[in-house]
Write an enzyme that holds these catalytic residues in place. Structure first.
Site, PDB file in Angstrom:
ATOM      1  N   ASN A   3       5.964  -1.452  11.198  1.00 33.12           N
ATOM      2  CA  ASN A   3       4.578  -1.034  10.734  1.00 33.12           C
ATOM      3  C   ASN A   3       5.617  -1.837   8.931  1.00 33.12           C
ATOM      4  OD1 ASN A   3       3.486   1.047   8.429  1.00 33.12           O
ATOM      5  ND2 ASN A   3       3.888   2.300  10.454  1.00 33.12           N
ATOM      6  N   SER A  16       5.439   5.045   8.538  1.00 33.63           N
ATOM      7  CA  SER A  16       4.782   4.423   7.472  1.00 33.63           C
ATOM      8  C   SER A  16       6.384   5.272   6.582  1.00 33.63           C
ATOM      9  CB  SER A  16       3.942   5.091   7.171  1.00 33.63           C
ATOM     10  OG  SER A  16       3.086   5.533   6.366  1.00 33.63           O
ATOM     11  N   LYS A  49       5.270   3.343  17.073  1.00 34.66           N
ATOM     12  CA  LYS A  49       5.376   2.319  16.391  1.00 34.66           C
ATOM     13  C   LYS A  49       6.272   2.426  15.348  1.00 34.66           C
ATOM     14  CE  LYS A  49       2.372  -0.604  12.953  1.00 34.66           C
ATOM     15  NZ  LYS A  49       0.874  -0.498  12.886  1.00 34.66           N
ATOM     16  N   PHE A  88      -1.858   8.315   4.525  1.00 31.19           N
ATOM     17  CA  PHE A  88      -2.560   8.462   5.508  1.00 31.19           C
ATOM     18  C   PHE A  88      -3.709   9.080   4.839  1.00 31.19           C
ATOM     19  CE2 PHE A  88       1.507   9.671   9.332  1.00 31.19           C
ATOM     20  CZ  PHE A  88       1.210   7.892   9.136  1.00 31.19           C
ATOM     21  N   ASN A 126       4.875   5.927   3.128  1.00 30.89           N
ATOM     22  CA  ASN A 126       4.089   6.659   2.841  1.00 30.89           C
ATOM     23  C   ASN A 126       4.160   7.800   2.492  1.00 30.89           C
ATOM     24  OD1 ASN A 126       3.825   4.308   1.282  1.00 30.89           O
ATOM     25  ND2 ASN A 126       2.015   3.601   2.619  1.00 30.89           N
ATOM     26  N   THR A 127       4.334   8.613   4.093  1.00 32.17           N
ATOM     27  CA  THR A 127       4.650  10.170   4.229  1.00 32.17           C
ATOM     28  C   THR A 127       6.421  10.483   3.884  1.00 32.17           C
ATOM     29  OG1 THR A 127       2.765  10.080   5.352  1.00 32.17           O
ATOM     30  CG2 THR A 127       4.482  11.861   5.544  1.00 32.17           C
ATOM     31  N   ASN A 168       0.487  -1.457   0.372  1.00 31.65           N
ATOM     32  CA  ASN A 168      -0.116   0.262   0.154  1.00 31.65           C
ATOM     33  C   ASN A 168       0.449   1.379  -0.356  1.00 31.65           C
ATOM     34  OD1 ASN A 168      -0.586   2.044   2.422  1.00 31.65           O
ATOM     35  ND2 ASN A 168       0.410   0.039   3.344  1.00 31.65           N
TER      36      ASN A 168
END
Length: 340
Positions: free
Chosen positions: A243, A172, A214, A112, A174-175, A108
């Site tokens: 994660n 994450s 996390k 967010f 993805n940021t 993915n």
């Protein structure tokens, strides 16, 4: 049995559409069916909380807290919602969610996507759920990394009265630049400010809400040791490992295996479990570990406990194994005994 019948339909759709239908179905079920209860097991004490069983839902499935009551019917010992940010944001362009069925994995790059912390709070207030609820918080994509702590503090203050515990997501992929917060002075500054605000909120609300950090699976040993040291120094209540991974070694040559984003499910199991083991050694029981990453069966959940975790979270495994995975993991871990 029901999931075996519905899985072919869900897998005939693109992954994000299937996800949205699942959330809508769980939301509807939670509205019309009686309240769910955790599957019975020996309770586990952690962070001052009594968890009715060791198996929880990881953040990411229900980002906005829309399906809490439906998820409660699956028997989880605890549910974590989010990641939520101060302001609503759409996330990255679609398509951004991909199944890798050959290895029971998911990639993915959602970014967010969520409706913002205020919408999540309203959903939590509307839910009937009376169990253990974790709320996972992050930063908006357009907040400069040097001001990231401000976003976390906004979210912490808003969710504090409703959360059983709060998870700070700095891992994450993805940021942009988010994982930078896992290292050195950035991590120290963030944790110091969060702990100070946590103390203020505990006094204001008359209750202490534990805080978890996390982290990513893509850490070198020295980074794990540095994070463990920071967790101890700042008296963080627990760590969630891990994660998703940016590594692609396990999915080379597989359809969608080269997609950008975080890889979860089966391919992250070994890397994630390695981090759990390294943390367990470094922390020596000073604070608990919640394991997440690649749990597809009861034995997988037991392996996380053997590595040093106290609780286990699942998410991607539900895509492939369905709700029966929760019972399988609860049953297996209920019979588990710590080594020695």
């Amino acid at each position: 049995m029901l999931y075996k019948l519905t899985r072919p339909l869900l897998f005939s759709l693109d992954a994000e559409t299937a996800h949205e239908l699942t959330i809508a179905g769980l939301h509807a079920a939670g509205k019309v069916l009686p309240a769910g209860k955790p599957l019975p097991a020996r309770p586990t004490e952690l962070m001052g909380i009594s968890f009715p069983n060791r198996i929880g839902l990881a953040a990411g499935l229900d980002k906005n807290g829309e399906a809490i009551d439906g998820l409660a019917r699956l028997g989880f010992g605890f549910i974590e919602i989010g990641t939520v940010t101060p302001r609503a944001q759409p996330g990255n362009p679609r398509p951004r969610l991909f199944r890798l069925p050959e290895v029971e994995g998911v990639i993915n790059r959602m970014g967010f996507n969520n409706h913002g912390v205020d919408a999540l709070i309203e959903n939590v207030k509307a839910a009937r759920f009376g169990g253990i609820l974790g709320i996972n918080i992050g930063k908006n994509f357009d907040t400069p990394i040097e001001r990231a702590a401000d976003d976390y503090l906004i979210c912490l203050e808003k969710v504090y009265p409703l959360a059983s515990y709060v998870t700070v997501n700095i891992s994450s992929p993805n940021t942009q630049n988010l994982r930078q917060l896992q290292g050195g002075s950035e991590l120290d500054d963030l944790l110091a400010r969060l702990k100070a605000r946590q103390a203020e909120l505990a006094q204001r609300h008359g209750r202490y809400v534990p805080m978890c950090l996390k982290i990513a699976p893509d850490l070198e040993d020295e980074q794990v040791l540095a994070i463990a040291d920071a967790l101890r120094r700042h008296r963080i209540d627990a760590v969630i490992a891990t994660n998703t991974t940016i590594a692609r070694t396990a999915v080379q040559g597989i359809r969608h295996g080269d997609q950008q984003g975080g890889l979860s499910g089966g391919p992250v199991f070994e890397a994630s479990t390695r981090i759990v083991s390294k943390l367990a050694s470094a922390l020596a029981g000073e604070l608990p570990i919640i394991a997440a990453g690649g749990v597809l069966s009861g034995p997988d959940a037991v392996a996380k406990l053997d590595a040093g975790a106290a609780l286990v979270q699942v998410y991607s495994g539900l895509v492939y194994r369905g709700p029966a995975l929760v019972r399988a993991c609860v049953t297996a871990t209920d019979h588990w005994h710590a080594p020695g």
